[in-house]
Design an enzyme around this catalytic site. Structure first.
Site, PDB file in Angstrom:
ATOM      1  N   ASP A  53       0.841  -1.202   0.000  1.00  0.00           N
ATOM      2  CA  ASP A  53       0.000   0.000   0.000  1.00  0.00           C
ATOM      3  C   ASP A  53       0.878   1.254   0.000  1.00  0.00           C
ATOM      4  OD1 ASP A  53       0.900  -0.201   2.580  1.00  0.00           O
ATOM      5  OD2 ASP A  53      -1.064  -0.081   3.539  1.00  0.00           O
TER       6      ASP A  53
ATOM      7  N   LYS B  33      -1.495  -9.453   2.667  1.00  0.00           N
ATOM      8  CA  LYS B  33      -0.767  -9.034   3.887  1.00  0.00           C
ATOM      9  C   LYS B  33      -1.626  -8.011   4.613  1.00  0.00           C
ATOM     10  CE  LYS B  33       3.126  -6.231   3.773  1.00  0.00           C
ATOM     11  NZ  LYS B  33       2.692  -5.043   4.544  1.00  0.00           N
TER      12      LYS B  33
ATOM     13  N   GLU C  74      -1.752  -5.525   8.465  1.00  0.00           N
ATOM     14  CA  GLU C  74      -0.972  -5.004   9.588  1.00  0.00           C
ATOM     15  C   GLU C  74      -1.651  -5.326  10.915  1.00  0.00           C
ATOM     16  OE1 GLU C  74      -0.228  -0.805   9.011  1.00  0.00           O
ATOM     17  OE2 GLU C  74       0.741  -1.139   7.069  1.00  0.00           O
TER      18      GLU C  74
ATOM     19  N   GLU D  65       8.888  -4.216  10.527  1.00  0.00           N
ATOM     20  CA  GLU D  65       9.353  -2.927  10.001  1.00  0.00           C
ATOM     21  C   GLU D  65       9.914  -2.060  11.110  1.00  0.00           C
ATOM     22  OE1 GLU D  65       6.586  -1.012   7.361  1.00  0.00           O
ATOM     23  OE2 GLU D  65       7.778   0.829   7.263  1.00  0.00           O
TER      24      GLU D  65
HETATM   25  O1  KIV Z   1       3.597  -1.143   1.622  1.00  0.00           O
HETATM   26  C1  KIV Z   1       4.777  -1.505   1.683  1.00  0.00           C
HETATM   27  O2  KIV Z   1       5.617  -1.179   0.819  1.00  0.00           O
HETATM   28  C2  KIV Z   1       5.184  -2.321   2.819  1.00  0.00           C
HETATM   29  C3  KIV Z   1       6.641  -2.535   3.012  1.00  0.00           C
HETATM   30  C4  KIV Z   1       7.249  -1.336   3.628  1.00  0.00           C
HETATM   31  C5  KIV Z   1       6.923  -3.756   3.789  1.00  0.00           C
HETATM   32  O3  KIV Z   1       4.370  -2.761   3.563  1.00  0.00           O
END
Ligand code: KIV
Length: 279
Positions: A59, A128, A130, A197
């Site tokens: 994102d 993915k 968070e 991260e």
């Molecule tokens: O959105 C993204 O690019 C990420 C990375 C920083 C892992 O989640």
């Protein structure tokens, strides 16, 4: 696959398609996992051709592609557009797509519906999201549909207004302990991997050693199972963002500006097109 690729990548290099099982095997064999972002067909094609293990349609497209200050504005429809372009370009890499802010936090049914759209409309291989214990129920539900899920702990940019800063996370004991617990909870719930991260390297190493699934770091040191960077940052397209963890592998900012100014000069001087460049 070249000989050098085979040597660099004893597990991943010999497979035609990277799957979540291949990533697990790479962790078990001590082979580091390479991951980069991509958001469009042309660059994703190069990333896949170069032999990356995992492509993340992050994102971060909200910042990198659309120029927003945060990752919050990007929509599910926009993520699906980016992801479908990347999928069309990819033959070997595993493509993981971020569930954007607002597409899964409401409840687990919403999380499942959003994940199904990403898999069905974009053809993604995994999603993915968070968070730790607070997204456990959603992960459970997504997994019941047979969709592989990756976790993301530490600095979670979708919560930037809660943190108030992009500084390193989990330096204090309480947050550190919570992160270790969350990583265990995510593993037990069934995610196939976790992105960490911007946390201290030593803590990231402890997480990677304490769970059996791959842990991929960004700004999390070298004791983890793999690394991820934002493609545009590591290619040096954008010069304003230069955190300590970023290594630049090219200076495309200057190379692109130079090419464009040369083109402008050629057009203005009537040097382009020449006789061979016309019909
Ligand atoms: O959105 C993204 O690019 C990420 C990375 C920083 C892992 O989640």
């Amino acid at each position: 696959m070249s000989e050098i690729d085979e040597q660099l990548s004893p597990v991943g290099g010999s497979v035609k398609k990277i799957t979540t099982n291949v990533l697990l095997q790479m962790k078990q064999n001590g082979e580091k996992i390479s991951m980069l972002t991509a958001y469009d067909y042309s660059l994703a094609r190069l990333v896949d051709l170069a032999g990356i293990d995992v492509i993340l349609v992050g994102d971060s497209a909200s910042n990198v592609m659309a120029g927003h200050e945060t990752t919050l504005p990007i929509t599910l429809d926009q993520m699906i557009y980016h992801a479908s372009s990347v999928i069309r370009a990819t033959s070997r890499s595993l493509v993981v797509v971020d569930l954007p802010f607002g597409s899964y936090q409401g409840n687990s049914k919403e999380a499942l519906t959003s994940s199904i759209r990403i898999m069905k409309e974009a053809g993604a291989h995994a999603v993915k999201l968070e968070g730790g214990r607070e997204v456990k129920e959603s992960i459970d539900r997504i997994l019941t549909a047979g969709i592989p899920v990756m976790g993301h702990l530490g600095l979670t940019p979708q919560s930037i207004y809660k943190f108030g800063t992009y500084a390193v996370r989990a330096r204090e004991e309480e947050e550190r302990d919570r992160l270790l617990e969350d990583a265990k909870i995510l593993e037990e719930t069934g995610v196939f991997g976790i992105v960490l991260e911007k946390i201290p390297a030593e803590l990231a190493g402890e997480v990677a050693r304490s769970i059996s699934i791959p842990v991929i770091g960004i700004g999390a040191g070298n004791q983890v199972d793999g690394q991820v960077l934002v493609l545009h940052d590591m290619l040096g397209i954008n010069k304003e963002f230069s955190p300590r963890f970023l290594r630049r592998y090219a200076d495309l900012h200057d190379a692109i500006i130079e090419s464009i100014t040369n083109y402008i000069t050629d057009v203005k001087l009537k040097d382009f097109p020449n006789e061979k460049e016309q019909y």
